[in-house]
Design an enzyme around this catalytic site. Sequence first.
Site, mmCIF file in Angstrom:
data_model
loop_
_atom_site.group_PDB
_atom_site.id
_atom_site.type_symbol
_atom_site.label_atom_id
_atom_site.label_comp_id
_atom_site.label_asym_id
_atom_site.label_seq_id
_atom_site.Cartn_x
_atom_site.Cartn_y
_atom_site.Cartn_z
ATOM 1 N N LYS A 1 0.876 -1.169 0.000
ATOM 2 C CA LYS A 1 0.000 0.000 0.000
ATOM 3 C C LYS A 1 0.916 1.223 0.000
ATOM 4 O O LYS A 1 1.283 1.757 1.056
ATOM 5 C CB LYS A 1 -0.877 -0.062 1.260
ATOM 6 C CG LYS A 1 -2.110 0.787 1.191
ATOM 7 C CD LYS A 1 -3.077 0.412 2.292
ATOM 8 C CE LYS A 1 -4.107 1.508 2.508
ATOM 9 N NZ LYS A 1 -4.958 1.806 1.376
HETATM 10 N N1 PMP Z 1 -7.978 -2.684 -2.528
HETATM 11 C C1 PMP Z 1 -7.421 -1.476 -2.650
HETATM 12 C C2 PMP Z 1 -6.825 -1.079 -3.951
HETATM 13 C C3 PMP Z 1 -7.410 -0.595 -1.557
HETATM 14 O O1 PMP Z 1 -6.869 0.619 -1.673
HETATM 15 C C4 PMP Z 1 -8.011 -0.977 -0.342
HETATM 16 C C5 PMP Z 1 -8.036 -0.028 0.837
HETATM 17 N N2 PMP Z 1 -6.940 -0.192 1.662
HETATM 18 C C6 PMP Z 1 -8.586 -2.253 -0.259
HETATM 19 C C7 PMP Z 1 -8.549 -3.079 -1.369
HETATM 20 C C8 PMP Z 1 -9.234 -2.736 1.013
HETATM 21 O O2 PMP Z 1 -8.286 -2.943 2.012
HETATM 22 P P1 PMP Z 1 -8.674 -2.843 3.568
HETATM 23 O O3 PMP Z 1 -9.890 -3.661 3.742
HETATM 24 O O4 PMP Z 1 -7.492 -3.387 4.261
HETATM 25 O O5 PMP Z 1 -8.894 -1.408 3.845
#
Ligand code: PMP
Length: 313
Positions: A158
Site C-alpha cells: 500500500k
Molecule cells: N484494494 C485497494 C486497492 C485498496 O486501496 C483498499 C483499501 N486499503 C482495499 C482493497 C481494502 O483494504 P482494507 O480492507 O485493508 O482497507
Amino acid sequence: MQEAEKIWMNGSLVDWADAKVHVLSHALHYGSSVFEGIRAYATDQGPAVFRLGDHLKRLERSASTYYMPIPFDRDALRTAVHQVIAANGLTEGCYIRPLVWRGYGVMGLFPLDAPVDVAIAAWEWGAYLGEEGLEHGIRAKTSTWRRIGSTTIPATAKAGGQYLNSILAKIETHKAGYQEAILLNEAGYVADGSGENIFVVRDGRLITPPVNASILEGITRDCILQLAREEGIEIVEREIARAELYLADEVFVTGTAAEVCPIREVDDHLVGEPGPITKRLQARFFAATLGRDPRSADWLDHVDVSASAEQPT
Ligand code: PMP
C-alpha cells in the site's frame, strides 16, 4: 475534510496546521511513501481501533517491500495511534491515517539515503461511499485502466505512488457518473475497486479474486472471509470474468473506508438492492466493529482515552 487538533509526527504531537513537509521531500516527487487506512469505532466501552495490529503489520510489510526502515516499532506506533485518538477527543469513531515517507535531503531515484519520516493523523470520516450507498448499494463501472500488475509494482503493498492507478480509474468513472470504479487486472479478470476488494454472490456461494490476482490483501476482505466461514457460507477464491458481475445475484465491495458496501449496478446492468448474504455479512461486520459480537472481540483494540492523553509524547 473534518480537521482535528493534533497530528503525531516523528514522535510528538504537533498542531494540525504545523504538520508540514518540505517541497523537496522525496515522496512528494516520486510517490515513495507507504500508508494505512484504519478505522476506530465507538463501542459501549469507548473508542476501539479495528484490527490495529494487522494494519500496522501491513504497514511494515509495505515499507519493507520498498526497503524503507520505519524508525518506530509496532508498539510505539500502536501507542501513537491511541495518543492521536485521545489527544483529539475522537471518542465517536474516526479514520486513522499512518503515513511513512521518504523525506527531505536526497533527490534522484536512489532513495536509500533519504530520511524516513512518520506521521499519524486521525479525523472524523463518515461512510466513504455514503450512508445511502451502504443501505441501497452504489453504481459502479469497470474502468478502462487496468489494475497495476504484480510484475510492474507489488500490488500487495500500500504505497503512495501506486494510488495514481486508482486515481485515474476513480476520475474516469466519476466523470461518467458512477460512484466507484472496478479495475480488471492485466489478464482481464476482476481485481479490485479503486480502494476496495470485491465479492460476488452466485447461487449462494461467495466468490472473490485470489491474492495473486493483483489485489490488495484487504483486512476487511479477511474479516468477510472469516465471517462467511462462521456463517457456513461456501467461499470460492478464483478469477472472476467481468461479465460474471452482470450475472451475479449480489455484488459488494469491502474496505476500511468503504466498509461493506453493496453494489446495485455494474456497467448499467442491474444487480438490484442488497441481497441476503450481503446483508448478513454487513450486519456481522458492523456488529464486530461496534463491539457487539463477542466472537470477534479480539479484532478490537480499546483506547483508554484518559490514560492515552496522559502519556508523554
Ligand atoms: N484494494 C485497494 C486497492 C485498496 O486501496 C483498499 C483499501 N486499503 C482495499 C482493497 C481494502 O483494504 P482494507 O480492507 O485493508 O482497507
